[in-house]
Design a protein around this motif. Structure first.
Motif, PDB file in Angstrom:
ATOM      1  N   ILE A 425       0.863  -1.177   0.000  1.00 43.39           N
ATOM      2  CA  ILE A 425       0.000   0.000   0.000  1.00 43.39           C
ATOM      3  C   ILE A 425       0.902   1.230   0.000  1.00 43.39           C
ATOM      4  O   ILE A 425       1.712   1.417   0.913  1.00 43.39           O
ATOM      5  CB  ILE A 425      -0.931   0.008   1.227  1.00 43.39           C
ATOM      6  CG1 ILE A 425      -1.841  -1.224   1.208  1.00 43.39           C
ATOM      7  CG2 ILE A 425      -1.767   1.273   1.259  1.00 43.39           C
ATOM      8  CD1 ILE A 425      -2.793  -1.297   2.394  1.00 43.39           C
ATOM      9  N   ILE A 426       0.759   2.067  -1.016  1.00 43.39           N
ATOM     10  CA  ILE A 426       1.633   3.225  -1.178  1.00 43.39           C
ATOM     11  C   ILE A 426       0.800   4.460  -1.490  1.00 43.39           C
ATOM     12  O   ILE A 426      -0.362   4.350  -1.917  1.00 43.39           O
ATOM     13  CB  ILE A 426       2.664   2.996  -2.304  1.00 43.39           C
ATOM     14  CG1 ILE A 426       1.957   2.781  -3.637  1.00 43.39           C
ATOM     15  CG2 ILE A 426       3.580   1.811  -1.977  1.00 43.39           C
ATOM     16  CD1 ILE A 426       2.901   2.691  -4.822  1.00 43.39           C
ATOM     17  N   PRO A 427       1.338   5.666  -1.328  1.00 38.12           N
ATOM     18  CA  PRO A 427       0.601   6.891  -1.681  1.00 38.12           C
ATOM     19  C   PRO A 427       0.360   6.972  -3.185  1.00 38.12           C
ATOM     20  O   PRO A 427       1.217   6.592  -3.996  1.00 38.12           O
ATOM     21  CB  PRO A 427       1.543   8.012  -1.217  1.00 38.12           C
ATOM     22  CG  PRO A 427       2.459   7.373  -0.219  1.00 38.12           C
ATOM     23  CD  PRO A 427       2.612   5.961  -0.655  1.00 38.12           C
ATOM     24  N   HIS A 428      -0.793   7.477  -3.561  1.00 38.24           N
ATOM     25  CA  HIS A 428      -1.156   7.574  -4.972  1.00 38.24           C
ATOM     26  C   HIS A 428      -0.231   8.542  -5.704  1.00 38.24           C
ATOM     27  O   HIS A 428       0.109   8.335  -6.885  1.00 38.24           O
ATOM     28  CB  HIS A 428      -2.607   8.034  -5.105  1.00 38.24           C
ATOM     29  CG  HIS A 428      -3.162   7.895  -6.494  1.00 38.24           C
ATOM     30  ND1 HIS A 428      -2.944   8.847  -7.478  1.00 38.24           N
ATOM     31  CD2 HIS A 428      -3.902   6.912  -7.073  1.00 38.24           C
ATOM     32  CE1 HIS A 428      -3.534   8.460  -8.593  1.00 38.24           C
ATOM     33  NE2 HIS A 428      -4.122   7.294  -8.381  1.00 38.24           N
ATOM     34  N   GLU A 441       2.730  -6.315  -6.160  1.00 40.43           N
ATOM     35  CA  GLU A 441       1.470  -5.647  -6.491  1.00 40.43           C
ATOM     36  C   GLU A 441       1.368  -4.323  -5.744  1.00 40.43           C
ATOM     37  O   GLU A 441       1.474  -4.283  -4.518  1.00 40.43           O
ATOM     38  CB  GLU A 441       0.280  -6.544  -6.114  1.00 40.43           C
ATOM     39  CG  GLU A 441      -1.067  -5.916  -6.446  1.00 40.43           C
ATOM     40  CD  GLU A 441      -2.232  -6.730  -5.935  1.00 40.43           C
ATOM     41  OE1 GLU A 441      -3.378  -6.236  -5.983  1.00 40.43           O
ATOM     42  OE2 GLU A 441      -1.990  -7.873  -5.459  1.00 40.43           O
ATOM     43  N   LEU A 442       1.159  -3.252  -6.490  1.00 39.30           N
ATOM     44  CA  LEU A 442       1.089  -1.910  -5.901  1.00 39.30           C
ATOM     45  C   LEU A 442      -0.363  -1.492  -5.730  1.00 39.30           C
ATOM     46  O   LEU A 442      -1.174  -1.605  -6.658  1.00 39.30           O
ATOM     47  CB  LEU A 442       1.830  -0.909  -6.786  1.00 39.30           C
ATOM     48  CG  LEU A 442       3.304  -1.226  -7.074  1.00 39.30           C
ATOM     49  CD1 LEU A 442       3.927  -0.144  -7.948  1.00 39.30           C
ATOM     50  CD2 LEU A 442       4.092  -1.371  -5.776  1.00 39.30           C
ATOM     51  N   ILE A 443      -0.692  -1.016  -4.527  1.00 39.30           N
ATOM     52  CA  ILE A 443      -2.061  -0.579  -4.209  1.00 39.30           C
ATOM     53  C   ILE A 443      -2.003   0.894  -3.833  1.00 39.30           C
ATOM     54  O   ILE A 443      -1.688   1.239  -2.684  1.00 39.30           O
ATOM     55  CB  ILE A 443      -2.661  -1.413  -3.062  1.00 39.30           C
ATOM     56  CG1 ILE A 443      -2.558  -2.911  -3.366  1.00 39.30           C
ATOM     57  CG2 ILE A 443      -4.105  -1.007  -2.813  1.00 39.30           C
ATOM     58  CD1 ILE A 443      -3.013  -3.792  -2.230  1.00 39.30           C
ATOM     59  N   PRO A 444      -2.250   1.806  -4.773  1.00 44.28           N
ATOM     60  CA  PRO A 444      -2.186   3.240  -4.455  1.00 44.28           C
ATOM     61  C   PRO A 444      -3.431   3.711  -3.714  1.00 44.28           C
ATOM     62  O   PRO A 444      -4.550   3.277  -4.016  1.00 44.28           O
ATOM     63  CB  PRO A 444      -2.067   3.893  -5.828  1.00 44.28           C
ATOM     64  CG  PRO A 444      -2.746   2.927  -6.757  1.00 44.28           C
ATOM     65  CD  PRO A 444      -2.514   1.557  -6.195  1.00 44.28           C
ATOM     66  N   ILE A 445      -3.255   4.582  -2.758  1.00 46.43           N
ATOM     67  CA  ILE A 445      -4.380   5.130  -1.986  1.00 46.43           C
ATOM     68  C   ILE A 445      -4.212   6.639  -1.848  1.00 46.43           C
ATOM     69  O   ILE A 445      -3.109   7.169  -1.926  1.00 46.43           O
ATOM     70  CB  ILE A 445      -4.468   4.489  -0.575  1.00 46.43           C
ATOM     71  CG1 ILE A 445      -3.210   4.811   0.245  1.00 46.43           C
ATOM     72  CG2 ILE A 445      -4.693   2.989  -0.667  1.00 46.43           C
ATOM     73  CD1 ILE A 445      -3.299   4.410   1.693  1.00 46.43           C
ATOM     74  N   HIS A 446      -5.335   7.321  -1.644  1.00 54.21           N
ATOM     75  CA  HIS A 446      -5.315   8.763  -1.427  1.00 54.21           C
ATOM     76  C   HIS A 446      -5.353   9.122   0.052  1.00 54.21           C
ATOM     77  O   HIS A 446      -4.855  10.178   0.449  1.00 54.21           O
ATOM     78  CB  HIS A 446      -6.491   9.430  -2.143  1.00 54.21           C
ATOM     79  CG  HIS A 446      -6.385   9.405  -3.636  1.00 54.21           C
ATOM     80  ND1 HIS A 446      -6.875   8.360  -4.394  1.00 54.21           N
ATOM     81  CD2 HIS A 446      -5.823  10.273  -4.519  1.00 54.21           C
ATOM     82  CE1 HIS A 446      -6.644   8.588  -5.675  1.00 54.21           C
ATOM     83  NE2 HIS A 446      -6.006   9.747  -5.785  1.00 54.21           N
TER      84      HIS A 446
END
Length: 465
Positions: A425-428, A441-446
């Motif tokens: 989980i990384i910053p968008h 696998e990259l999971i972008p979040i705001h």
């Protein structure tokens, strides 16, 4: 003696003709000690002092006439220590090594003395152990002692005389608080003694082109004992950290004129001395519980080295009017800020729960990129829902719950993928700048709201919010 007067000196170096309860310079209470004020005129005990930098008293030189000296480095043989020093010991440099009693300072120095003695001449000064005790410890560590000279002495004049006779390449003093100058009428370890003896070693290093390592004691607050100006006098200041109950030790630089100050070295204390931990991530993750709530992995960067750490949180119902907050390895104020954000934005009732936060392995995390992992660990504990073991969280958390970009994300993701993590989980905002495939696998979040939604989609990890 005529011309000698008594004065009072604070730990910060402030001098007063009379005793004061509170230092007007640093504001500390009961920090003044009685010392013998040195006479003016550039003399110490009647001996004229020369420059501590050049070793001589000379005239100013035009900048265009200066020559670039060849400051060659000497590898200590321990890659972890060389990393912290910036590549090794610099000739004519003075390094101050400090740490808690029994942490392993003398063990480390004895080991590097043996390695450096293979092709350099080393003089080891001990003011705390006898020759028999030194021999016993060296034998346990397997020290061969080639080109290693031992001197059990505390008189600075005798030490410098022996150094002039032996002409070593490396001079190690264990410790500076035990060395005294007989021309100064104060006890060893006092502010004046420590300053003058350190200055003598600096003059020796700069004048003869040798490397000097000084061991410094710490006070009850954990700071280096003696005047604060001591840290300004030397070229590098290293701290040896770790819990004596644990086997792992961390050495970091807080000052280094010849290298970076954000590198760390990791060691493990064994029966045969200190051994290097070249892959601290695997060490910190060893024994990590599986499918357990209150734990989350994060990747921090120390200098140029990415390190995977495990953050554990324990949140329980409080029976006190004011719930307890305890943080180890994480700044206490950062923990309080994150719990306030989670309570305000997500409605989690941390105000009625005790919260305990810990970083496994004795590592201290002080960069904003660990905020998201701390938040997920706290959410996981209060909801009693586990964060997946193959998930890592990297990101800075704002007061509005937004997830902000972090630096060095590429090397963090590569390290996470190397250790078997499959999701991150990384910053968008950081996701938009990434290029290439990192094998994860990259999971972008705001924001933190997106992180909760992501966890809800993962089987057996839905928080009970």
């Amino acid at each position: 003696m005529k011309g000698i007067k008594t004065s009072y000196i604070c730990d910060c170096g402030y001098r007063s003709p009379k005793w004061l309860g509170k230092c007007p310079s640093c504001g500390e209470w009961n920090s003044f000690t009685e010392e013998i004020a040195e006479p003016l005129g550039g003399t110490v005990g009647g001996v004229k002092r020369v420059s501590a930098v050049s070793g001589i008293s000379g005239e100013a030189i035009a900048y265009k006439d200066l020559e670039l000296p060849d400051f060659m480095r000497s590898a200590t043989g321990l890659g972890e220590l060389d990393r912290v020093l910036g590549g090794g010991l610099v000739n004519s440099s003075v390094v101050l090594l400090s740490g808690e009693p029994g942490i392993g300072k003398s063990t480390l120095l004895m080991q590097i003395s043996d390695i450096l003695g293979q092709n350099r001449k080393v003089l080891y000064i001990s003011g705390e152990e006898s020759y028999g005790q030194l021999k016993l410890r060296a034998k346990r560590l397997g020290v061969k002692g080639d080109n290693l000279f031992i001197l059990a002495e505390t008189n600075i004049n005798n030490i410098l005389t022996q150094a002039e006779k032996i002409k070593p390449d490396i001079l190690i003093v264990d410790s500076i608080q035990t060395v005294f100058n007989e021309r100064i009428a104060s006890a060893p370890g006092s502010i004046t003694q420590v300053k003058e003896c350190t200055l003598s070693f600096i003059e020796k290093a700069k004048g003869d082109g040798i490397s000097v390592i000084l061991v410094g004691h710490v006070n009850k607050e954990g700071s280096i004992a003696g005047p604060k100006v001591l840290e300004h006098m030397v070229d590098a200041v290293l701290y040896f950290e770790g819990e004596k109950q644990h086997t792992y030790r961390i050495i970091r630089a807080i000052k280094n004129r010849y290298g970076p100050t954000n590198e760390i070295g990791v060691f493990e204390m064994t029966d045969m001395g200190l051994s290097q931990v070249e892959n601290p991530s695997e060490m910190l993750l060893s024994g990590r519980p599986k499918n357990m709530s209150g734990t989350c992995a994060v990747c921090t960067v120390e200098g140029t080295r990415p390190i995977i750490a495990e953050i554990q949180a324990l949140v329980t119902k409080s029976v006190l009017a004011s719930p307890r907050r305890t943080a180890s390895g994480i700044d206490y104020n950062t923990m309080c800020l994150i719990t306030a954000v989670l309570e305000k934005r997500l409605g989690l009732q941390f105000s009625s729960h005790d919260a305990f936060l810990n970083v496994i392995g004795g590592l201290r995390l002080d960069e904003p990129a660990v905020d998201l992992a701390v938040a997920l660990a706290l959410i996981s504990s209060i909801t009693d829902r586990a964060v997946p073991d193959d998930l890592i969280a990297i990101g800075e958390l704002g007061l509005a719950g937004e997830c902000r970009a972090v630096s060095g994300l590429e090397q963090r993701l590569k390290e996470a993928a190397r250790l078997g993590f499959t999701r991150a989980i990384i910053p968008h905002r950081s996701y938009e700048r990434l290029k290439g495939d990192f094998g994860i696998e990259l999971i972008p979040i705001h924001s933190i709201f997106d992180a909760i939604n992501v966890l809800k989609k993962i089987p057996n990890s839905e928080p009970n919010i």
